[in-house]
Write an enzyme that holds these catalytic residues in place. Structure first.
Site, PDB file in Angstrom:
ATOM      1  N   ASP A 117      18.620  59.335 109.695  1.00 35.00           N
ATOM      2  CA  ASP A 117      18.564  58.399 110.064  1.00 35.00           C
ATOM      3  C   ASP A 117      18.739  57.276 110.073  1.00 35.00           C
ATOM      4  O   ASP A 117      19.187  56.097 109.858  1.00 35.00           O
ATOM      5  CB  ASP A 117      18.717  58.603 111.445  1.00 35.00           C
ATOM      6  CG  ASP A 117      19.193  59.458 112.974  1.00 35.00           C
ATOM      7  OD1 ASP A 117      19.592  59.764 112.541  1.00 35.00           O
ATOM      8  OD2 ASP A 117      18.182  59.669 113.799  1.00 35.00           O
ATOM      9  N   ASP A 175      26.351  64.664 111.877  1.00 34.66           N
ATOM     10  CA  ASP A 175      26.071  63.327 112.327  1.00 34.66           C
ATOM     11  C   ASP A 175      25.522  62.340 110.586  1.00 34.66           C
ATOM     12  O   ASP A 175      25.813  61.564 109.983  1.00 34.66           O
ATOM     13  CB  ASP A 175      25.199  62.927 113.369  1.00 34.66           C
ATOM     14  CG  ASP A 175      25.181  63.266 114.170  1.00 34.66           C
ATOM     15  OD1 ASP A 175      25.416  64.679 114.427  1.00 34.66           O
ATOM     16  OD2 ASP A 175      24.747  63.141 115.109  1.00 34.66           O
TER      17      ASP A 175
HETATM   18  N1  GLY Z   1      22.948  60.777 115.634  1.00 38.88           N
HETATM   19  C1  GLY Z   1      22.827  61.097 117.046  1.00 38.88           C
HETATM   20  C2  GLY Z   1      24.392  61.438 117.839  1.00 38.88           C
HETATM   21  O1  GLY Z   1      25.133  61.241 117.880  1.00 38.88           O
HETATM   22  O2  GLY Z   1      23.633  61.601 119.346  1.00 38.88           O
END
Ligand code: GLY
Length: 403
Positions: A117, A175
């Site tokens: 992330d 993601d």
């Molecule tokens: N990246 C985590 C979400 O979109 O909840």
């Protein structure tokens, strides 16, 4: 019959043209300005209420209280990032001061090698800070972050590992496409092509293994880290392994649009268009174009007053709106008009009282009605800091590109 379908086509064309008129754009720019000014006011209230050492995340829908996060949570960079965008718009130094203060909380995460992330956390916060100030210290933070993120790449799999938690040996989530921009940026500024190589390889592997025939995507693909083989395809935050989780589709759309911008590789543009078409043609897409939380979600009675009681995800709408406005710039003709109009409609809906908070309400967040993870009963029908970030980004993009 033939005459009828011809009339229908002409009607659709006329509607598209009307939607593109200068008057429509002028009206939308006025709405964007009004909403950005409201957003800046709302975040100035947030500044006053937020404890010094944390970042805002959401609202607890049992207690109604603000939920905050520490710097190592994946959403940590969105609040400073939104402040930078609002500073860019207003030139108000109180917003800049607050952005710098909150960036300083996030900075230590540049050395965090335990999550994919980092793109979200560091590029939204320090990427905007560097873009707007040219401060070389911010550039160093970003380059250290890019190096940390690169340590998670396994050439055998051809992907960055998303999570260190969970039952999977080598999980990669859709993601993760969003975290590649930090790497393409790092290659551009250093001329070290290894960052961009990782980004491209990750995007190519994801294109190969994450997508179904209809261009919807799985949420999680679990790999064997030694052979690179796919072990399983599952969901984490969606309705089912086989379903199309709305925010995941939006991350994919944004990610491939961004990768086309960064590389000019036509395969990424084609992929982005296929994803956009899946989203916009989806029979369960509501009329206001703000997605339900999963396109295959079972119908549930949560908001009894709503015509479709399935919870919406404003964050998926905000991410998709920002991506569609950009995608419309890379294609021509009716496709371009269609993507632009869809992004514009999403923004118009989000600017309406259905989704936009009233001043001083909503724990000072800008948007209402997002969903974090419904299967975990976590953050359902609440504000989310990333919904605000991509909404403000999309409003600024709209204003810039409508001209
Ligand atoms: N990246 C985590 C979400 O979109 O909840």
């Amino acid at each position: 019959m033939k005459k009828l379908s011809f009339t229908l086509l002409v009607l659709l064309f006329v509607m598209q043209v009307i939607a593109q008129t200068p008057a429509r754009k002028k009206q939308m720019i006025t709405l964007a300005d009004k909403t950005l000014n409201f957003a800046a006011g709302q975040y100035k209230l947030m500044m006053q209420h937020l404890p010094d050492t944390v970042l805002p995340r959401s609202t607890n829908n049992m207690t109604g209280k603000l939920v905050t996060a520490k710097s190592d949570w994946w959403t940590a960079g969105f609040y400073p990032g939104t402040l930078w965008y609002l500073y860019e718009y207003t030139k108000d130094n109180t917003l800049k001061k607050e952005a710098i203060k909150r960036d300083s909380l996030v900075e230590k995460e540049k050395n965090n090698k335990h999550t994919h992330d980092l793109g979200f956390m560091m590029y939204c916060s320090f990427g905007n800070a560097y873009r707007l100030t040219n401060n070389p210290a911010y550039k160093e933070v970003l380059l250290t972050s890019a190096r940390s993120l690169s340590t998670r790449f396994n050439p055998k799999v051809g992907c960055i590992k998303s999570w260190d938690h969970g039952a999977w040996e080598y999980p990669v989530i859709i993601d993760n496409m969003m975290n590649l921009e930090l790497l393409t940026w790092a290659s551009r500024v250093t001329h070290d092509t290894s960052f961009a190589h990782i980004a491209r390889t990750h995007a190519n592997t994801t294109m190969l293994h994450h997508f179904r025939e209809n261009y919807s995507s799985y949420h999680v693909v679990a790999y064997d880290s030694t052979t690179g083989a796919v072990i399983k395809r599952q969901t984490h935050q969606g309705a089912a392994d086989s379903s199309a989780w709305s925010r995941g589709q939006a991350w994919g759309l944004y990610g491939y649009t961004m990768m086309y911008r960064e590389t000019k590789d036509k395969r990424y543009l084609d992929q982005a268009q296929h994803i956009a078409d899946f989203i916009l043609n989806n029979p369960r897409m509501p009329k206001d174009l703000i997605p339900i939380w999963d396109y295959d979600a079972p119908k549930v009675t949560m908001n009894v007053d709503s015509p479709d009681p399935t919870p919406r995800d404003a964050s998926a709408g905000a991410v998709a709106a920002s991506a569609l406005l950009e995608l419309s710039r890379y294609v021509k003709g009716t496709a371009s008009t269609r993507y632009w109009n869809a992004g514009e409609k999403m923004l118009e809906s989000l600017c309406s009282p259905d989704y936009l908070a009233k001043p001083g309400e909503n724990n000072d967040f800008i948007l209402k009605h997002s969903v974090g993870s419904l299967p975990h009963k976590s953050e359902v029908d609440v504000p989310l800091t990333y919904a605000d970030y991509y909404f403000v980004e999309a409003l600024l993009r709209y204003k810039q590109w409508a001209k």
